[in-house]
Design a protein around this motif. Structure first.
Motif, PDB file in Angstrom:
ATOM      1  N   ARG A 187       0.805  -1.222   0.000  1.00  0.00           N
ATOM      2  CA  ARG A 187       0.000   0.000   0.000  1.00  0.00           C
ATOM      3  C   ARG A 187       0.839   1.273   0.000  1.00  0.00           C
ATOM      4  O   ARG A 187       0.338   2.342   0.330  1.00  0.00           O
ATOM      5  CB  ARG A 187      -0.990   0.047   1.164  1.00  0.00           C
ATOM      6  CG  ARG A 187      -2.094  -1.025   1.215  1.00  0.00           C
ATOM      7  CD  ARG A 187      -2.640  -1.436  -0.120  1.00  0.00           C
ATOM      8  NE  ARG A 187      -3.857  -2.221  -0.011  1.00  0.00           N
ATOM      9  CZ  ARG A 187      -3.919  -3.540  -0.172  1.00  0.00           C
ATOM     10  NH1 ARG A 187      -2.812  -4.240  -0.431  1.00  0.00           N
ATOM     11  NH2 ARG A 187      -5.070  -4.182  -0.097  1.00  0.00           N
ATOM     12  N   THR A 217     -10.048  -6.033  -6.032  1.00  0.00           N
ATOM     13  CA  THR A 217      -9.957  -6.559  -4.668  1.00  0.00           C
ATOM     14  C   THR A 217      -9.231  -7.897  -4.666  1.00  0.00           C
ATOM     15  O   THR A 217      -8.344  -8.142  -3.829  1.00  0.00           O
ATOM     16  CB  THR A 217     -11.361  -6.710  -4.058  1.00  0.00           C
ATOM     17  OG1 THR A 217     -11.954  -5.417  -3.929  1.00  0.00           O
ATOM     18  CG2 THR A 217     -11.301  -7.360  -2.688  1.00  0.00           C
ATOM     19  N   HIS A 271      -8.670   1.114  -6.161  1.00  0.00           N
ATOM     20  CA  HIS A 271      -9.345   0.639  -7.375  1.00  0.00           C
ATOM     21  C   HIS A 271      -9.260   1.682  -8.472  1.00  0.00           C
ATOM     22  O   HIS A 271      -9.437   2.878  -8.229  1.00  0.00           O
ATOM     23  CB  HIS A 271     -10.818   0.352  -7.038  1.00  0.00           C
ATOM     24  CG  HIS A 271     -11.677   0.078  -8.234  1.00  0.00           C
ATOM     25  ND1 HIS A 271     -11.652  -1.120  -8.920  1.00  0.00           N
ATOM     26  CD2 HIS A 271     -12.596   0.849  -8.884  1.00  0.00           C
ATOM     27  CE1 HIS A 271     -12.514  -1.078  -9.919  1.00  0.00           C
ATOM     28  NE2 HIS A 271     -13.097   0.119  -9.931  1.00  0.00           N
ATOM     29  N   ARG A 323      -8.357  -0.875   0.527  1.00  0.00           N
ATOM     30  CA  ARG A 323      -8.354  -1.216  -0.885  1.00  0.00           C
ATOM     31  C   ARG A 323      -8.246   0.015  -1.780  1.00  0.00           C
ATOM     32  O   ARG A 323      -8.656   1.116  -1.404  1.00  0.00           O
ATOM     33  CB  ARG A 323      -9.631  -2.002  -1.219  1.00  0.00           C
ATOM     34  CG  ARG A 323      -9.584  -3.359  -0.541  1.00  0.00           C
ATOM     35  CD  ARG A 323     -10.844  -4.166  -0.692  1.00  0.00           C
ATOM     36  NE  ARG A 323     -10.649  -5.424   0.036  1.00  0.00           N
ATOM     37  CZ  ARG A 323     -11.545  -6.006   0.803  1.00  0.00           C
ATOM     38  NH1 ARG A 323     -12.734  -5.469   0.940  1.00  0.00           N
ATOM     39  NH2 ARG A 323     -11.257  -7.118   1.436  1.00  0.00           N
ATOM     40  N   ASN A 355      -5.647  -7.188  -5.341  1.00  0.00           N
ATOM     41  CA  ASN A 355      -5.022  -6.658  -4.122  1.00  0.00           C
ATOM     42  C   ASN A 355      -4.641  -7.776  -3.168  1.00  0.00           C
ATOM     43  O   ASN A 355      -3.539  -7.794  -2.590  1.00  0.00           O
ATOM     44  CB  ASN A 355      -5.988  -5.695  -3.412  1.00  0.00           C
ATOM     45  CG  ASN A 355      -6.006  -4.306  -4.017  1.00  0.00           C
ATOM     46  OD1 ASN A 355      -5.049  -3.878  -4.651  1.00  0.00           O
ATOM     47  ND2 ASN A 355      -7.107  -3.602  -3.833  1.00  0.00           N
ATOM     48  N   ASP A 356      -5.574  -8.715  -2.964  1.00  0.00           N
ATOM     49  CA  ASP A 356      -5.316  -9.812  -2.022  1.00  0.00           C
ATOM     50  C   ASP A 356      -4.169 -10.699  -2.496  1.00  0.00           C
ATOM     51  O   ASP A 356      -3.293 -11.086  -1.706  1.00  0.00           O
ATOM     52  CB  ASP A 356      -6.579 -10.647  -1.835  1.00  0.00           C
ATOM     53  CG  ASP A 356      -7.673  -9.914  -1.062  1.00  0.00           C
ATOM     54  OD1 ASP A 356      -7.339  -8.968  -0.327  1.00  0.00           O
ATOM     55  OD2 ASP A 356      -8.853 -10.287  -1.203  1.00  0.00           O
TER      56      ASP A 356
END
Length: 594
Positions: free
Chosen positions: A313, A495, A520, A518, A498-499
């Motif tokens: 992040r 999502t 996007h 999150r 991201n995971d």
């Protein structure tokens, strides 16, 4: 200044790590569930317990997934459903009798809703060819032919080990005896969206005497419907339930007929396969756009050493990942639809040379404006004219792994919150979808999420609308290590990405990955969306780099400012220990294992 280390390098398998992300200080103080044998993770604790009950009775992952699907129709009516549809990705190491297969088999069960036979391309336009506001999002004409019951019963019959009646017993019990509502769940039932529908208002809102936290919510009509399905599953599409459902929808002005229900079929499709840093990705084919877009994103990112750019992040990582999102979503906009009605360039989109060409267009220090982005020439056919389509965030996902290593990853939906805002009468007692809103309505008219798609997704009789639902599994050296998915409309794909990146690249534990804030980007509108709890310093860095940043509900403390709901299972390839990551954006879910 953002720098790039574009060097292909092997990654170690790190499902548990000491990696410290930027948001660590805000992570929820929640201890993930671990188990030696099997695991179920869902958004609602009673549904998770239903799946676990079936596993302990000797059922396999598909049996448990079927139990969860029917249980969520009772306990999570905003998205869990009999009147909607979805997808289930299964990977079987054993046959339905428990015998080990020579080679594990993966199947993608498409039980997405279909357009009724009377549906037409311009059914939501007025005489001047303008979109009639709300017609595709609520009310009887928004309802597509539901596929959930067909999908769950097909899965059980084809891959399950127990009987359908055994798998449905927990759901019938929950509907008959009721379940205790939490404060969060009572707020869902108090929505104004369903107040005007008599059946919804009566069943979910007790005719205005709203349920309170701690009260028990029973649904006797739904219990009777479930009991019929458990013993006569064909009744939903060919029997008395079909007659009552069709009559109810038509009485309200909707299009579904008995013939529409009788002609519904589940599609057992071949999954999409990809690779990422030595991992094997098994994911969703069309009519899900999720899998091919996910593979394209990971292909573009495959040569970057993301941890070398910064921690999870960090602005440096987000820049590169966002530019991959932007490019893959551009292709989603132009090419994807129902594979039974369209030919799509999936192989070209998944080509690593195409990813190399896209990657070469990424500026190392600043974003590429979407209005000047040009697709690399020579790989894909010319796109058709652009049309929009809708995608709702009101969906739910659940993941299951059994003691034999069989796995199920399923995402299903009513589309919007409580679907069309209509609950089936005539004694049926279940909410109905507004899935027709996922089709294209008119050229150049953005949908509620500003998501742009192509004419491959136009309305036609019997067609399935494009979706972003992305049930996915990850393997390493042939061993299953991750089962995942999420709701979230157009944000589902990012999502899931991201995971995957947080766990495989950055070494985050599965629970921390589920809870991470999150981000996007979907090509259009040209903005970077961040969840409310995203570190403000990172948001300011991204603005300084040139991004238009929209931080969800950053000035509204009454709004949650979140999206998605990751329900993850990680499997340690050395010990076989399973860890469930239950997304803490909601507090009534559960990772249940033994």
């Amino acid at each position: 200044m953002i720098s790039i280390a574009a060097i292909r390098r092997p990654l170690p398998l790190v499902l548990v790590s000491l990696a410290v992300p930027l948001f660590a200080q805000t992570a929820a103080p929640y201890t993930p569930t671990t188990a030696k044998h099997a695991m179920v993770v869902t958004i609602q604790h009673d549904a998770s317990d239903a799946g676990l009950e079936i596993l302990k009775q000797g059922g396999n992952a598909v049996d448990a997934a079927v139990a969860v699907g029917f249980a969520l129709a009772v306990t999570y009516p905003v998205a869990g459903n009999l009147g909607g549809g979805g997808f289930m990705l299964v990977r079987m190491r054993t046959d339905k009798h428990g015998k080990l297969l020579k080679t594990p088999e993966a199947h993608f069960l498409d039980y997405r809703e279909r357009a009724p036979g009377a549906a037409t391309a311009d059914m939501y336009l007025d005489k001047d060819k303008n979109v009639i506001k709300g017609m595709s999002t609520s009310g009887y004409k928004a309802i597509g032919v539901p596929g959930t019951v067909a999908g769950l019963t097909y899965a059980q019959k084809t891959y399950g080990r127990l009987t359908l009646a055994q798998d449905m017993a927990p759901a019938i019990r929950l509907a008959t005896n009721g379940f205790v509502l939490s404060a969060e769940e009572t707020k869902f039932l108090q929505t104004k969206y369903i107040e005007k529908d008599p059946e919804s208002h009566r069943i979910y809102q007790r005719n205005g005497d709203f349920y309170k936290p701690g009260e028990t919510f029973a649904q006797p009509e739904l219990a009777k419907t479930l009991t019929i399905i458990a013993t006569h599953p064909d009744d939903f599409y060919h029997g008395d339930i079909a007659k009552r459902l069709a009559a109810f929808v038509q009485a309200g002005g909707g299009l579904i007929t008995e013939a529409d229900l009788a002609s519904y079929q589940v599609k057992d499709r071949t999954p999409i396969y990809g690779k990422y840093h030595g991992y094997d990705i098994i994911t969703s084919p069309p009519p899900s756009s999720g899998g091919i877009v996910l593979v394209e994103i990971l292909n573009i990112l495959s040569t970057y050493d993301l941890p070398k750019l910064g921690p999870d992040r960090s602005a440096a990582q987000i820049h590169i990942i966002t530019e991959a999102f932007r490019r893959a979503y551009m292709d989603r906009s132009d090419y994807l639809g129902d594979p039974d009605f369209n030919t799509m360039p999936l192989a070209q989109m998944a080509d690593m040379k195409y990813a190399d060409a896209w990657r070469a267009s990424i500026d190392p220090v600043k974003p590429t404006p979407s209005d000047v982005l040009k697709r690399p020439a020579g790989f894909l056919p010319p796109p058709p004219a652009v049309l929009p389509a809708h995608e709702s965030p009101q969906t739910t996902h659940f993941s299951v792994v059994d003691k034999d290593g069989n796995a199920a990853s399923s995402t299903y939906t009513l589309n919007a919150f409580f679907g069309a805002g209509i609950t089936a009468g005539n004694g049926l007692g279940f909410a109905l979808n507004d899935e027709m809103d996922d089709f294209t309505s008119k050229v150049g008219v953005p949908n509620m999420f500003r998501l742009i798609q192509g004419p491959a997704n136009s309305i036609a009789a019997g067609k399935r609308p494009l979706s972003a639902m992305t049930p996915t599994m990850v393997l390493k050296d042939g061993k299953l290590i991750l089962v995942l998915g999420s709701p979230g409309g157009s944000t589902i794909i990012t999502t899931v990405a991201n995971d995957i990146i947080s766990i495989l690249d950055n070494g985050l534990p599965v629970q921390q990955a589920a809870d991470a804030p999150r981000f996007h980007h979907q090509y259009l509108p040209d903005r970077l969306d961040l969840e409310k709890k995203f570190p403000r310093t990172v948001a300011e860095q991204l603005k300084a780099e040139g991004y238009v940043v929209n931080q969800a509900a950053e000035f509204d403390e009454k709004t949650s400012g979140v999206w998605g709901d990751s329900e993850l299972i990680a499997i340690d390839p050395k010990t076989g220990v399973l860890t469930g990551g239950q997304d803490q954006r909601r507090h009534f879910g559960k990772a249940a294992g033994y």
